[in-house]
Design an enzyme around this catalytic site. Structure first.
Site, PDB file in Angstrom:
ATOM      1  N   ASP A 145       0.834  -1.207   0.000  1.00 47.97           N
ATOM      2  CA  ASP A 145       0.000   0.000   0.000  1.00 47.97           C
ATOM      3  C   ASP A 145       0.872   1.262   0.000  1.00 47.97           C
ATOM      4  O   ASP A 145       0.650   2.186   0.781  1.00 47.97           O
ATOM      5  CB  ASP A 145      -0.951  -0.033   1.222  1.00 47.97           C
ATOM      6  CG  ASP A 145      -1.993   1.087   1.173  1.00 47.97           C
ATOM      7  OD1 ASP A 145      -2.255   1.621   0.082  1.00 47.97           O
ATOM      8  OD2 ASP A 145      -2.541   1.421   2.249  1.00 47.97           O
ATOM      9  N   HIS A 188      -2.306   0.959  12.009  1.00 48.38           N
ATOM     10  CA  HIS A 188      -2.144  -0.473  11.718  1.00 48.38           C
ATOM     11  C   HIS A 188      -0.684  -0.810  11.461  1.00 48.38           C
ATOM     12  O   HIS A 188       0.110   0.071  11.138  1.00 48.38           O
ATOM     13  CB  HIS A 188      -2.981  -0.869  10.494  1.00 48.38           C
ATOM     14  CG  HIS A 188      -2.876   0.126   9.357  1.00 48.38           C
ATOM     15  ND1 HIS A 188      -3.792   1.148   9.196  1.00 48.38           N
ATOM     16  CD2 HIS A 188      -1.962   0.288   8.368  1.00 48.38           C
ATOM     17  CE1 HIS A 188      -3.449   1.883   8.142  1.00 48.38           C
ATOM     18  NE2 HIS A 188      -2.339   1.395   7.623  1.00 48.38           N
ATOM     19  N   GLN A 261      -3.061  -5.206   6.445  1.00 51.66           N
ATOM     20  CA  GLN A 261      -2.854  -4.108   7.394  1.00 51.66           C
ATOM     21  C   GLN A 261      -3.739  -4.340   8.613  1.00 51.66           C
ATOM     22  O   GLN A 261      -4.963  -4.166   8.543  1.00 51.66           O
ATOM     23  CB  GLN A 261      -3.191  -2.759   6.722  1.00 51.66           C
ATOM     24  CG  GLN A 261      -2.172  -2.357   5.664  1.00 51.66           C
ATOM     25  CD  GLN A 261      -2.690  -1.317   4.677  1.00 51.66           C
ATOM     26  OE1 GLN A 261      -3.724  -1.516   4.044  1.00 51.66           O
ATOM     27  NE2 GLN A 261      -1.973  -0.224   4.524  1.00 51.66           N
ATOM     28  N   ARG A 291       3.504  12.814  10.127  1.00 53.35           N
ATOM     29  CA  ARG A 291       2.163  12.721   9.545  1.00 53.35           C
ATOM     30  C   ARG A 291       1.502  11.469  10.119  1.00 53.35           C
ATOM     31  O   ARG A 291       1.968  10.350   9.880  1.00 53.35           O
ATOM     32  CB  ARG A 291       2.258  12.608   8.022  1.00 53.35           C
ATOM     33  CG  ARG A 291       0.908  12.354   7.326  1.00 53.35           C
ATOM     34  CD  ARG A 291       1.145  11.994   5.872  1.00 53.35           C
ATOM     35  NE  ARG A 291      -0.033  11.724   5.097  1.00 53.35           N
ATOM     36  CZ  ARG A 291      -0.683  10.546   5.048  1.00 53.35           C
ATOM     37  NH1 ARG A 291      -0.290   9.519   5.780  1.00 53.35           N
ATOM     38  NH2 ARG A 291      -1.725  10.400   4.261  1.00 53.35           N
ATOM     39  N   ASP A 293      -0.805   8.877  10.057  1.00 57.52           N
ATOM     40  CA  ASP A 293      -1.655   8.267   9.032  1.00 57.52           C
ATOM     41  C   ASP A 293      -2.912   7.657   9.632  1.00 57.52           C
ATOM     42  O   ASP A 293      -2.860   6.964  10.648  1.00 57.52           O
ATOM     43  CB  ASP A 293      -0.855   7.169   8.308  1.00 57.52           C
ATOM     44  CG  ASP A 293      -1.664   6.514   7.203  1.00 57.52           C
ATOM     45  OD1 ASP A 293      -2.072   7.242   6.281  1.00 57.52           O
ATOM     46  OD2 ASP A 293      -1.897   5.291   7.283  1.00 57.52           O
ATOM     47  N   GLU A 335      -3.564  13.185   9.718  1.00 53.26           N
ATOM     48  CA  GLU A 335      -4.077  12.829   8.394  1.00 53.26           C
ATOM     49  C   GLU A 335      -5.509  12.378   8.611  1.00 53.26           C
ATOM     50  O   GLU A 335      -5.778  11.223   8.903  1.00 53.26           O
ATOM     51  CB  GLU A 335      -3.234  11.734   7.745  1.00 53.26           C
ATOM     52  CG  GLU A 335      -3.532  11.550   6.265  1.00 53.26           C
ATOM     53  CD  GLU A 335      -4.532  10.446   5.953  1.00 53.26           C
ATOM     54  OE1 GLU A 335      -5.348  10.623   5.034  1.00 53.26           O
ATOM     55  OE2 GLU A 335      -4.491   9.405   6.623  1.00 53.26           O
ATOM     56  N   HIS A 408      -0.989  11.700  -2.833  1.00 53.54           N
ATOM     57  CA  HIS A 408      -0.840  10.361  -3.409  1.00 53.54           C
ATOM     58  C   HIS A 408      -2.154   9.591  -3.417  1.00 53.54           C
ATOM     59  O   HIS A 408      -2.249   8.537  -4.019  1.00 53.54           O
ATOM     60  CB  HIS A 408       0.198   9.593  -2.600  1.00 53.54           C
ATOM     61  CG  HIS A 408      -0.299   9.293  -1.214  1.00 53.54           C
ATOM     62  ND1 HIS A 408      -0.502  10.301  -0.279  1.00 53.54           N
ATOM     63  CD2 HIS A 408      -0.691   8.140  -0.631  1.00 53.54           C
ATOM     64  CE1 HIS A 408      -0.982   9.761   0.813  1.00 53.54           C
ATOM     65  NE2 HIS A 408      -1.106   8.454   0.633  1.00 53.54           N
ATOM     66  N   ASP A 409      -3.169  10.089  -2.692  1.00 47.47           N
ATOM     67  CA  ASP A 409      -4.452   9.390  -2.636  1.00 47.47           C
ATOM     68  C   ASP A 409      -5.400   9.919  -3.711  1.00 47.47           C
ATOM     69  O   ASP A 409      -5.132  10.904  -4.387  1.00 47.47           O
ATOM     70  CB  ASP A 409      -5.082   9.545  -1.248  1.00 47.47           C
ATOM     71  CG  ASP A 409      -4.461   8.585  -0.225  1.00 47.47           C
ATOM     72  OD1 ASP A 409      -4.016   7.487  -0.623  1.00 47.47           O
ATOM     73  OD2 ASP A 409      -4.425   8.942   0.969  1.00 47.47           O
ATOM     74  N   ARG A 533      -4.423   4.482  -7.919  1.00 48.50           N
ATOM     75  CA  ARG A 533      -3.768   5.654  -7.338  1.00 48.50           C
ATOM     76  C   ARG A 533      -2.326   5.765  -7.845  1.00 48.50           C
ATOM     77  O   ARG A 533      -1.722   6.835  -7.802  1.00 48.50           O
ATOM     78  CB  ARG A 533      -3.769   5.576  -5.799  1.00 48.50           C
ATOM     79  CG  ARG A 533      -5.145   5.777  -5.181  1.00 48.50           C
ATOM     80  CD  ARG A 533      -5.114   5.614  -3.676  1.00 48.50           C
ATOM     81  NE  ARG A 533      -4.684   4.265  -3.279  1.00 48.50           N
ATOM     82  CZ  ARG A 533      -4.459   3.893  -2.015  1.00 48.50           C
ATOM     83  NH1 ARG A 533      -4.610   4.764  -1.027  1.00 48.50           N
ATOM     84  NH2 ARG A 533      -4.082   2.664  -1.726  1.00 48.50           N
TER      85      ARG A 533
HETATM   86  C1  OTU Z   1      -4.265   6.816   4.318  1.00 51.99           C
HETATM   87  O1  OTU Z   1      -5.471   7.170   3.671  1.00 51.99           O
HETATM   88  C2  OTU Z   1      -3.166   6.903   3.284  1.00 51.99           C
HETATM   89  O2  OTU Z   1      -3.062   8.219   2.806  1.00 51.99           O
HETATM   90  C3  OTU Z   1      -3.418   5.909   2.199  1.00 51.99           C
HETATM   91  O3  OTU Z   1      -2.479   5.998   1.149  1.00 51.99           O
HETATM   92  C4  OTU Z   1      -3.391   4.539   2.813  1.00 51.99           C
HETATM   93  O4  OTU Z   1      -3.778   3.596   1.850  1.00 51.99           O
HETATM   94  C5  OTU Z   1      -4.320   4.420   4.021  1.00 51.99           C
HETATM   95  O5  OTU Z   1      -4.258   5.543   4.907  1.00 51.99           O
HETATM   96  C6  OTU Z   1      -3.950   3.225   4.844  1.00 51.99           C
HETATM   97  O6  OTU Z   1      -2.718   3.412   5.495  1.00 51.99           O
HETATM   98  O7  OTU Z   1      -8.878   6.323   3.634  1.00 51.99           O
HETATM   99  O8  OTU Z   1      -8.502   6.429   1.028  1.00 51.99           O
HETATM  100  O9  OTU Z   1      -9.355   9.917   7.214  1.00 51.99           O
HETATM  101  O10 OTU Z   1      -8.869   9.038   4.607  1.00 51.99           O
HETATM  102  O11 OTU Z   1      -6.284   7.496   6.399  1.00 51.99           O
HETATM  103  C7  OTU Z   1      -7.410   6.653   1.854  1.00 51.99           C
HETATM  104  C8  OTU Z   1      -8.158   9.295   6.885  1.00 51.99           C
HETATM  105  C9  OTU Z   1      -7.776   6.612   3.300  1.00 51.99           C
HETATM  106  C10 OTU Z   1      -8.297   8.388   5.669  1.00 51.99           C
HETATM  107  C11 OTU Z   1      -6.957   7.940   5.268  1.00 51.99           C
HETATM  108  C12 OTU Z   1      -6.728   6.893   4.293  1.00 51.99           C
END
Ligand code: OTU
Length: 658
Positions: A145, A188, A261, A291, A293, A335, A408-409, A533
């Site tokens: 991921d 996680h 995860q 950050r 996560d 985040e 990146h998302d 992504r």
């Molecule tokens: C985050 O995103 C990261 O930015 C992602 O790249 C990861 O895949 C994910 O965590 C798992 O580690 O839901 O659609 O409110 O939006 O934690 C991405 C926070 C996600 C979530 C965010 C998550």
């Protein structure tokens, strides 16, 4: 529900940890005195937060916490102690107008950590003072991921270097005026992390680090109210895992994200203490921003979506207070990509009128601004953005947003029914329109993105694609249409210009400064093929970067626009974070306008035309706080301020001063 403001009898508990801490640092002379002062200042907030989560159990582990803090405090280097003192002398350093962030994957940007120093000059041209390197701790093998499945928090991914390389880089960057940010994947671990491996092997202590169930009874109860983050490639929130214990039984493990995860269980104080150690170890290596996560997910409660629970805020408050004892230079960035009424709480905003502000995270992503910028471009209409942002509660003066347009998302369309109704739109119809528009399915669209996690049942989907491709650069190049290219570049500049002015640290997502297009070959890596992504996580194109000096090239046009924005921002103290944002409404649907202001200082105005026709604004319509703008600091794409009138060409914008 736990009462966020529960009163506790401080006198009964505070004395002991304070004395214990004093015993640890008492022999450290003047430094010990500083540490003790910090402890006494921060402990009450940590104590209150932890007691709200763990109740009297805190008394069983407070001594361990004190030991952890004292150990890390003693290990903190002289260089970092100097930094702590500098930050304590200027605690709002991260709100400075000079702050500009850059976000990149180490391997995709330069290869290895020890090669990154060679690119400092490049970052300097953009005015970068903050560098977020995407997840870089040792991940599991295979699909991880994008590094968000960590197998070892104490090692750097060996493909990009070592912990020592990381420490050396952080120090080098700091000397260049750049603060380093990295991810702490706190919700996680990878199923290959030693804690998970021990849990699988039957270790009861480590089993209690995770949410593990013998059968579906409890998971089924939770599932009734949980959402699915990755319905497409990771449906459901629990994974049946084989091979537990000597007899290899199967059990259900809580896995909000991918099945590899495993969510940590913060109801177990051991998990809190472990993660505090992870944060402090990284802080002591010289990382300045963490950050956090997926922070909203760290507390689970029956009957809820298990996001943004009160305990999440207590735990973050405690992390902030305790890390600040050892490393006051460290910033925590939440985040939390959540609705705005939930979002502001991560920066410590009060939850309800009359409640106090709290000291929680220093930074959080303003995803509302990000979503609205894309929505406004697609609709050529600034009203929804104005309504949504005007409705956002102000954040505490000592915190700051990270403003951004891409990361990146995927882009998730966090627009509520009430938001959409405020301009007479239907929430679902609008979401569907945005998905059609940015995936390029919509006939009139210039965008070349793709749907992410299309959920057939709910109709939900999000959008992948680089900023350049979503703004139409791809489309214009393919059609060899100069006017279309001008417009695409103007879109990219316009939305970035808002992020540079709105208040907070603007983040440049790697490649945007060169107009980098989607990576069309992302699926050739089998570990990435299911996850589009990766189309907006391209390799840095250094040959394109080399063209940034060649007049007339695409790269030169885009890059110079970023450099100009950065230089202008750094020269305008009005743009530092903190202060207030007032959304100004002029009755023109296409206009987005706001004023930034610090106390009694003169404001800075931004006006932006999201429409496709020229618009004019009378100067007196921008009246705010008893003052009017009289000059233009910088503008883009055909903006003029003559006599009493501001004229904005389509996609034109300006920053105005008194
Ligand atoms: C985050 O995103 C990261 O930015 C992602 O790249 C990861 O895949 C994910 O965590 C798992 O580690 O839901 O659609 O409110 O939006 O934690 C991405 C926070 C996600 C979530 C965010 C998550």
């Amino acid at each position: 529900m736990v009462d966020l403001n529960a009163r506790v009898d401080l006198n009964a508990y505070v004395a002991r940890p304070t004395e214990l801490f004093a015993r640890h640092v008492g022999g450290l002379g003047r430094r010990g005195g500083v540490l003790q002062t910090r402890f006494e200042r921060r402990w009450p907030s940590a104590e209150r937060a932890l007691r709200a989560v763990y109740g009297d159990r805190l008394d069983e582990f407070s001594e361990r916490l004190v030991d952890v803090l004292a150990d890390f405090a003693k290990q903190r280097s002289d260089e970092l102690q100097d930094l702590d003192h500098r930050r304590e002398a200027e605690p709002m350093w991260f709100q400075h107008e000079r702050m500009i962030g850059y976000v990149a994957y180490t391997d995709r940007f330069v290869g290895r950590l020890d090669q990154l120093g060679e690119r400092v000059d490049y970052l300097r041209e953009l005015g970068v003072t903050y560098l977020h390197l995407m997840p870089l701790l040792q991940p599991r093998n295979g699909d991880n991921d994008g590094g968000y499945a960590v197998a070892d928090y104490d090692r750097v991914d060996e493909r990009i270097g070592s912990m020592d390389d990381l420490e050396a880089l952080a120090s080098r960057l700091r000397h260049e005026g750049i603060s380093m940010c990295i991810d702490v994947v706190m919700n996680h671990t990878a199923r290959e992390h030693p804690w998970a491996i021990a849990a699988l092997a039957g270790d009861e202590v480590k089993r209690a680090y995770f949410h593990i169930f013998d059968d579906r009874a409890v998971p089924d109860r939770y599932e009734q109210t949980l959402r699915e983050v990755f319905p497409d490639f990771a449906p459901g929130n629990f994974t049946l895992v084989d091979g537990f214990g000597a007899d290899g039984t199967s059990k259900w493990v809580w896995t909000t994200f991918n099945e590899f995860q495993w969510d940590l269980d913060y109801a177990n104080p051991d998990v809190f203490i472990e993660m505090l150690g992870v944060m402090l170890r990284l802080a002591n290596r010289g990382i300045e921003v963490l950050r956090l996560d997926a922070a909203p997910f760290i507390w689970k409660r029956f009957g809820t979506d298990c996001e943004n629970q009160p305990e999440v805020h207590h735990l973050l408050t405690a992390f902030r207070a305790l890390t600040a004892v050892v490393a006051p230079a460290l910033l925590l960035k939440a985040e939390a990509i959540v609705p705005r009424e939930d979002l502001v709480g991560y920066l410590g905003a009060a939850f309800a009128p009359g409640e106090p502000e709290r000291t929680e995270c220093n930074l959080a992503y303003n995803n509302q601004l990000m979503v609205q910028l894309w929505s406004s471009l697609a609709t050529a209409d600034g009203r929804l953005m104005s309504n949504v942002l005007a409705d956002m509660k102000p954040v505490p003066h000592d915190s700051s947003w990270c403003t951004y347009i891409r990361c990146h998302d995927d882009i998730g369309w966090a627009i509520t029914g009430t938001d959409a109704a405020s301009v007479g739109w239907n929430q679902f119809a609008h979401r569907d329109f945005l998905n059609e528009f940015y995936s390029g399915e919509f006939a009139m669209s210039y965008a070349h993105g793709a749907r992410f996690q299309h959920n057939e049942v709910t109709g939900d989907a999000r959008i992948s694609g680089t900023a350049a491709s979503l703004c139409g650069i791809d489309d214009a190049l393919r059609r060899n249409d100069d006017a279309a290219l001008d417009a695409a570049l103007a879109r990219l500049e316009l939305i970035y210009a808002v992020t540079y002015a709105y208040g907070g640290i603007p983040l440049i997502y790697m490649g945007d400064e060169l107009g980098q297009l989607n990576d069309v070959n992302y699926a050739s890596d089998p570990a990435h093929a299911d996850d589009n992504r990766w189309m907006h996580r391209p390799m840095m194109d250094w040959s394109a970067a080399a063209r940034r000096g060649a007049a007339g090239t695409l790269e030169q046009r885009v890059f110079s626009s970023f450099a100009r924005l950065g230089a202008a921002r750094a020269s305008l103290p009005e743009l530092r974070a903190g202060g207030t944002v007032d959304i100004l409404r002029q009755g023109d649907d296409r206009l987005f306008a706001f004023a930034r202001r610090h106390r009694r200082e003169d404001p800075l105005w931004m006006v932006a035309n999201f429409g496709d026709r020229t618009l004019t604004i009378k100067r007196r319509a921008l009246w705010t706080h008893d003052v009017l703008p009289s000059r233009c600091a910088i503008s883009g794409r055909g903006a003029e301020f003559v006599d009493e009138i501001v004229t904005l060409a389509p996609l034109g914008w300006a920053w105005l001063l008194r």
